[in-house]
Design a protein around this motif. Structure first.
Motif, PDB file in Angstrom:
ATOM      1  N   SER A  12      -2.275  -1.961  -8.347  1.00 34.23           N
ATOM      2  CA  SER A  12      -3.111  -1.400  -6.784  1.00 34.23           C
ATOM      3  C   SER A  12      -2.004  -2.366  -6.546  1.00 34.23           C
ATOM      4  O   SER A  12      -0.743  -0.652  -5.760  1.00 34.23           O
ATOM      5  CB  SER A  12      -3.746  -0.886  -6.156  1.00 34.23           C
ATOM      6  OG  SER A  12      -4.544  -0.173  -7.035  1.00 34.23           O
ATOM      7  N   THR A  16      -3.808   9.187  -6.494  1.00 38.27           N
ATOM      8  CA  THR A  16      -4.183   7.450  -6.363  1.00 38.27           C
ATOM      9  C   THR A  16      -6.004   8.102  -6.605  1.00 38.27           C
ATOM     10  O   THR A  16      -6.514   8.933  -6.897  1.00 38.27           O
ATOM     11  CB  THR A  16      -4.195   6.795  -4.836  1.00 38.27           C
ATOM     12  OG1 THR A  16      -4.895   8.097  -3.810  1.00 38.27           O
ATOM     13  CG2 THR A  16      -3.099   6.886  -4.459  1.00 38.27           C
ATOM     14  N   GLN A  17      -7.018   7.080  -6.720  1.00 36.61           N
ATOM     15  CA  GLN A  17      -7.765   6.684  -7.066  1.00 36.61           C
ATOM     16  C   GLN A  17      -8.921   7.630  -6.816  1.00 36.61           C
ATOM     17  O   GLN A  17      -9.452   9.163  -6.692  1.00 36.61           O
ATOM     18  CB  GLN A  17      -8.287   5.413  -6.798  1.00 36.61           C
ATOM     19  CG  GLN A  17      -9.941   5.208  -7.333  1.00 36.61           C
ATOM     20  CD  GLN A  17     -10.649   3.831  -7.563  1.00 36.61           C
ATOM     21  OE1 GLN A  17      -9.680   3.160  -7.390  1.00 36.61           O
ATOM     22  NE2 GLN A  17     -12.006   4.182  -7.378  1.00 36.61           N
ATOM     23  N   GLY A  18      -8.743   8.013  -5.312  1.00 35.75           N
ATOM     24  CA  GLY A  18      -9.450   8.592  -3.933  1.00 35.75           C
ATOM     25  C   GLY A  18      -8.592  10.225  -3.287  1.00 35.75           C
ATOM     26  O   GLY A  18      -8.957  10.508  -3.128  1.00 35.75           O
ATOM     27  N   ALA A  19      -8.019  10.480  -4.513  1.00 38.30           N
ATOM     28  CA  ALA A  19      -6.713  11.500  -4.554  1.00 38.30           C
ATOM     29  C   ALA A  19      -5.910  11.786  -3.325  1.00 38.30           C
ATOM     30  O   ALA A  19      -5.047  12.378  -3.081  1.00 38.30           O
ATOM     31  CB  ALA A  19      -7.651  12.783  -4.469  1.00 38.30           C
ATOM     32  N   ALA A  20      -6.682  10.983  -2.040  1.00 32.20           N
ATOM     33  CA  ALA A  20      -5.570  11.037  -0.741  1.00 32.20           C
ATOM     34  C   ALA A  20      -5.347  12.271  -0.081  1.00 32.20           C
ATOM     35  O   ALA A  20      -4.354  12.497   0.740  1.00 32.20           O
ATOM     36  CB  ALA A  20      -4.486   9.848  -0.742  1.00 32.20           C
ATOM     37  N   LEU A  21      -6.707  13.028  -0.004  1.00 33.09           N
ATOM     38  CA  LEU A  21      -5.982  14.181   0.372  1.00 33.09           C
ATOM     39  C   LEU A  21      -6.732  14.400   1.948  1.00 33.09           C
ATOM     40  O   LEU A  21      -7.826  14.175   1.716  1.00 33.09           O
ATOM     41  CB  LEU A  21      -7.030  15.289  -0.594  1.00 33.09           C
ATOM     42  CG  LEU A  21      -6.593  15.491  -2.245  1.00 33.09           C
ATOM     43  CD1 LEU A  21      -7.630  16.534  -2.310  1.00 33.09           C
ATOM     44  CD2 LEU A  21      -4.989  16.264  -2.523  1.00 33.09           C
ATOM     45  N   ASP A  32      -2.485   5.732  -9.955  1.00 30.47           N
ATOM     46  CA  ASP A  32      -2.947   4.387  -9.107  1.00 30.47           C
ATOM     47  C   ASP A  32      -4.698   4.831 -10.154  1.00 30.47           C
ATOM     48  O   ASP A  32      -5.818   5.565  -9.122  1.00 30.47           O
ATOM     49  CB  ASP A  32      -3.036   3.935  -7.799  1.00 30.47           C
ATOM     50  CG  ASP A  32      -3.591   3.314  -7.879  1.00 30.47           C
ATOM     51  OD1 ASP A  32      -4.320   2.089  -8.975  1.00 30.47           O
ATOM     52  OD2 ASP A  32      -3.580   2.669  -6.371  1.00 30.47           O
ATOM     53  N   GLU A  33      -5.740   4.361 -10.803  1.00 36.80           N
ATOM     54  CA  GLU A  33      -6.499   4.623 -11.447  1.00 36.80           C
ATOM     55  C   GLU A  33      -7.474   5.717 -11.008  1.00 36.80           C
ATOM     56  O   GLU A  33      -8.033   6.717 -10.504  1.00 36.80           O
ATOM     57  CB  GLU A  33      -7.474   3.906 -10.442  1.00 36.80           C
ATOM     58  CG  GLU A  33      -7.182   2.007 -10.732  1.00 36.80           C
ATOM     59  CD  GLU A  33      -7.756   1.545 -12.189  1.00 36.80           C
ATOM     60  OE1 GLU A  33      -8.342   1.927 -12.814  1.00 36.80           O
ATOM     61  OE2 GLU A  33      -7.514   0.254 -11.997  1.00 36.80           O
ATOM     62  N   THR A  75     -10.651   7.483 -12.635  1.00 35.43           N
ATOM     63  CA  THR A  75     -11.890   6.565 -11.788  1.00 35.43           C
ATOM     64  C   THR A  75     -13.514   6.908 -11.067  1.00 35.43           C
ATOM     65  O   THR A  75     -12.712   8.118 -10.136  1.00 35.43           O
ATOM     66  CB  THR A  75     -11.263   5.183 -11.192  1.00 35.43           C
ATOM     67  OG1 THR A  75     -10.624   4.134 -11.947  1.00 35.43           O
ATOM     68  CG2 THR A  75     -12.940   4.203 -10.989  1.00 35.43           C
ATOM     69  N   MET A 134     -17.471   6.096  -3.252  1.00 35.22           N
ATOM     70  CA  MET A 134     -16.427   5.832  -3.805  1.00 35.22           C
ATOM     71  C   MET A 134     -15.887   4.109  -3.417  1.00 35.22           C
ATOM     72  O   MET A 134     -15.878   3.898  -2.479  1.00 35.22           O
ATOM     73  CB  MET A 134     -15.453   6.752  -3.187  1.00 35.22           C
ATOM     74  CG  MET A 134     -13.934   7.040  -2.776  1.00 35.22           C
ATOM     75  SD  MET A 134     -12.637   7.301  -2.058  1.00 35.22           S
ATOM     76  CE  MET A 134     -13.490   9.260  -2.227  1.00 35.22           C
ATOM     77  N   THR A 135     -14.961   3.887  -4.441  1.00 36.85           N
ATOM     78  CA  THR A 135     -14.717   2.030  -4.925  1.00 36.85           C
ATOM     79  C   THR A 135     -13.139   2.757  -4.105  1.00 36.85           C
ATOM     80  O   THR A 135     -12.549   3.816  -3.372  1.00 36.85           O
ATOM     81  CB  THR A 135     -14.544   2.173  -6.176  1.00 36.85           C
ATOM     82  OG1 THR A 135     -13.682   2.851  -7.061  1.00 36.85           O
ATOM     83  CG2 THR A 135     -15.826   1.652  -6.804  1.00 36.85           C
ATOM     84  N   ARG A 136     -12.150   1.433  -3.841  1.00 33.07           N
ATOM     85  CA  ARG A 136     -10.904   1.611  -3.402  1.00 33.07           C
ATOM     86  C   ARG A 136     -10.629   1.290  -3.616  1.00 33.07           C
ATOM     87  O   ARG A 136     -10.495   0.692  -5.155  1.00 33.07           O
ATOM     88  CB  ARG A 136     -11.622   0.132  -2.124  1.00 33.07           C
ATOM     89  CG  ARG A 136     -10.430   0.025  -1.522  1.00 33.07           C
ATOM     90  CD  ARG A 136     -10.444  -1.203  -0.211  1.00 33.07           C
ATOM     91  NE  ARG A 136      -9.506  -0.799   0.370  1.00 33.07           N
ATOM     92  CZ  ARG A 136      -8.142  -2.333   0.774  1.00 33.07           C
ATOM     93  NH1 ARG A 136      -8.514  -3.381  -0.053  1.00 33.07           N
ATOM     94  NH2 ARG A 136      -7.280  -2.127   1.387  1.00 33.07           N
ATOM     95  N   ALA A 137      -9.614   2.402  -4.267  1.00 33.52           N
ATOM     96  CA  ALA A 137      -8.457   1.755  -4.579  1.00 33.52           C
ATOM     97  C   ALA A 137      -7.350   0.857  -5.054  1.00 33.52           C
ATOM     98  O   ALA A 137      -6.669   0.437  -6.161  1.00 33.52           O
ATOM     99  CB  ALA A 137      -7.318   2.483  -4.572  1.00 33.52           C
ATOM    100  N   SER A 159      -9.868   6.465   2.232  1.00 35.25           N
ATOM    101  CA  SER A 159     -10.257   7.063   1.114  1.00 35.25           C
ATOM    102  C   SER A 159      -8.329   7.658   1.012  1.00 35.25           C
ATOM    103  O   SER A 159      -8.059   8.456   0.984  1.00 35.25           O
ATOM    104  CB  SER A 159     -10.776   8.546   1.646  1.00 35.25           C
ATOM    105  OG  SER A 159      -9.971   9.288   3.332  1.00 35.25           O
ATOM    106  N   GLU A 160      -7.540   6.809   1.477  1.00 34.94           N
ATOM    107  CA  GLU A 160      -6.202   6.727   1.668  1.00 34.94           C
ATOM    108  C   GLU A 160      -6.120   7.855   2.476  1.00 34.94           C
ATOM    109  O   GLU A 160      -4.123   7.828   2.145  1.00 34.94           O
ATOM    110  CB  GLU A 160      -6.108   6.881  -0.442  1.00 34.94           C
ATOM    111  CG  GLU A 160      -6.609   5.375  -1.177  1.00 34.94           C
ATOM    112  CD  GLU A 160      -6.326   5.681  -3.004  1.00 34.94           C
ATOM    113  OE1 GLU A 160      -6.827   6.827  -2.926  1.00 34.94           O
ATOM    114  OE2 GLU A 160      -6.415   5.173  -2.956  1.00 34.94           O
TER     115      GLU A 160
END
Lengths: 222, 252
Positions: A43, A86-91, A162-163, A166, B1-4, B120-121
């Motif tokens: 990442s 990104t993995q967490g969508a970042a919305l 990025d992932e 997941t 949620m895991t961390r990116a 959460s980015e």
């Protein structure tokens, strides 16, 4: 020059060398997957490639322009035409999905035009019916599809994932894999960091393993 | 949620001073996201001011009890202590307690919210799309914090005086009017009230934003940032209280 290119990247975090002389070029229409164990620095590599994290040493090029060391405004201009998922969508939690997708369309589009384009992007990833909902009101798979729609809304020439799968169920993962492959087939340079072997098998034209801070080419298994 | 991010400290950490400067610049230039400002004012003012008033009403009663005890011991009228009590509320009790309650209520809320946004980015997304963090994230929270503080402290003075006065009239033989008397309150006291309230309203959100951005990013980081936001905000309120008291001595 390749749309995504890193040359001799070195990065240490917390006193630990994470990336050691990493060089990588992803050509247009190519999907390159970087694999590696958790904590390998995958990442970090993505964040350096898109200018969210500066390298200690080395050069970063996006769409032919060197971006390391650019000021915020210039960096923003350089990132136009580049998508990130990104993995967490970042919305953003306080915006609807369509407003999130319209976020990168701020310059050059009226609000109405941006929202129309966002609706079209959401429809393309199969989330058109959910546009008015907020991220907390939809499933993880829909959030991730909205993140892909946001990344692809500007028809980018380079996309970084990025992932991206997941935490998703197999059906949602399959949809995301197809969207990633589609972005490469449309001519974008695609860089995916993942430890999902199924995604790699479905998507990758090229596989690299990040081990001890060094990238190693691996054979592609189809 | 895991961390990116793979690594705990991969995100760039803003310095508190740089954050405060960026926020102050945005506020002075009027670069504040209005929709977010309305949301934050609603969140911070409506949820904080009632708690401040309740806390200060309790403190008013406690102080009146103490004042009545001392008045009986010194064989003086409780009504002589009332104006001193009110002056102390204006210059010290109301702004300090309002600041501490603000640190607990607003500081924890902002630190948790921003810590979660970091995890959460969402903060990365704002950076990535070139959004103005100072205008969209910092300034609305700080402006709302300052408004909450500047409203809570004066209203709190009334709560202290009225609660103490009612208690004195009901149980200690004093008079309500003595506990809301402006007889001893000077320009110096009002200046201290305004300066301390403004400082608390600025310092608490800055501390919370800094802790949220610096410590958030992991699930346990959100919890740590919330606790640190409250502790740091409280300490900054008390430090500002001392510093302002020491620097505004020249106002008559």
């Amino acid at each position: 020059m390749a749309p995504i290119e890193l040359r001799g990247i070195e990065k240490s975090l917390g006193g630990r060398r994470v990336l050691s002389g990493v060089s990588l070029a992803v050509e247009a229409g190519q999907a390159a997957c970087v694999v590696g164990r958790s904590g390998a620095g995958k990442s970090v590599l993505t964040r350096i490639a898109i200018g969210l994290l500066p390298p200690d040493r080395g050069e970063v090029f996006l769409l032919g322009r060197r971006i390391d060391g650019l000021a915020r405004r210039e960096l923003r201009a350089a990132r136009r035409g580049v998508g990130l998922v990104t993995q967490g969508a970042a919305l953003l939690g306080w915006l609807s999905l369509r407003e999130n997708v319209a976020l990168p369309l701020g310059d050059g589009f009226s609000r109405r035009a941006a929202l129309e384009r966002a609706d079209a992007a959401l429809a393309e990833v199969g989330a058109g019916a959910e546009g008015a909902r907020r991220p907390a009101e939809v499933s993880a798979g829909t959030r991730q599809r909205a993140a892909v729609a946001r990344a692809l809304a500007l028809a980018p020439r380079a996309v970084l994932y990025d992932e991206p799968t997941t935490g998703l169920d197999p059906a949602a993962s399959r949809q995301i894999d197809a969207l990633i492959r589609r972005s490469a087939d449309r001519g974008a340079a695609v860089l995916v960091v993942t430890h999902d072997p199924i995604l790699v098998r479905r998507v990758a034209d090229r596989v690299l393993e990040l081990r001890d801070g060094v990238l190693h080419d691996r054979p592609v298994v189809v | 949620m895991t961390r990116a991010l793979d690594l705990p400290d991969a995100a760039p950490r803003p310095r508190a001073l740089a954050l405060a400067a960026a926020a102050a610049g945005a506020l002075l230039a009027g670069r504040v996201d209005r929709a977010e400002l309305v949301t934050q004012v609603r969140e911070l003012c409506l949820r904080t001011i009632p708690v401040v008033l309740l806390a200060l009403a309790f403190i008013g009663v406690v102080f009146e009890e103490h004042a009545a005890h001392e008045a009986r011991r010194a064989l003086v009228s409780l009504d002589q202590a009332g104006p001193m009590f009110f002056e102390l509320s204006v210059r010290e009790i109301a702004p300090a307690i309002a600041g501490i309650v603000l640190a607990a209520r607003v500081g924890s809320g902002i630190a948790a919210e921003v810590g979660w946004m970091a995890q959460s980015e969402q903060v990365d997304a704002l950076r990535l799309f070139g959004r103005d963090l100072a205008a969209e994230l910092y300034a609305p929270r700080i402006a709302a914090g300052m408004l909450a503080s500047m409203l809570a402290a004066p209203l709190g003075i009334a709560a202290v005086g009225l609660a103490g006065g009612f208690w004195a009239q009901a149980f200690s033989g004093g008079h309500l009017a003595a506990f809301v008397s402006l007889r001893l309150v000077t320009a110096h006291d009002w200046a201290l009230l305004v300066a301390k309230s403004a400082a608390s309203g600025f310092a608490v959100p800055v501390a919370a934003l800094h802790c949220g951005l610096a410590l958030g990013g992991t699930p346990d980081g959100v919890a740590r940032s919330t606790a640190a936001g409250v502790v740091r905000g409280t300490l900054w309120v008390l430090a500002a209280d001392v510093a302002i008291g020491a620097t505004l001595w020249w106002i008559p």
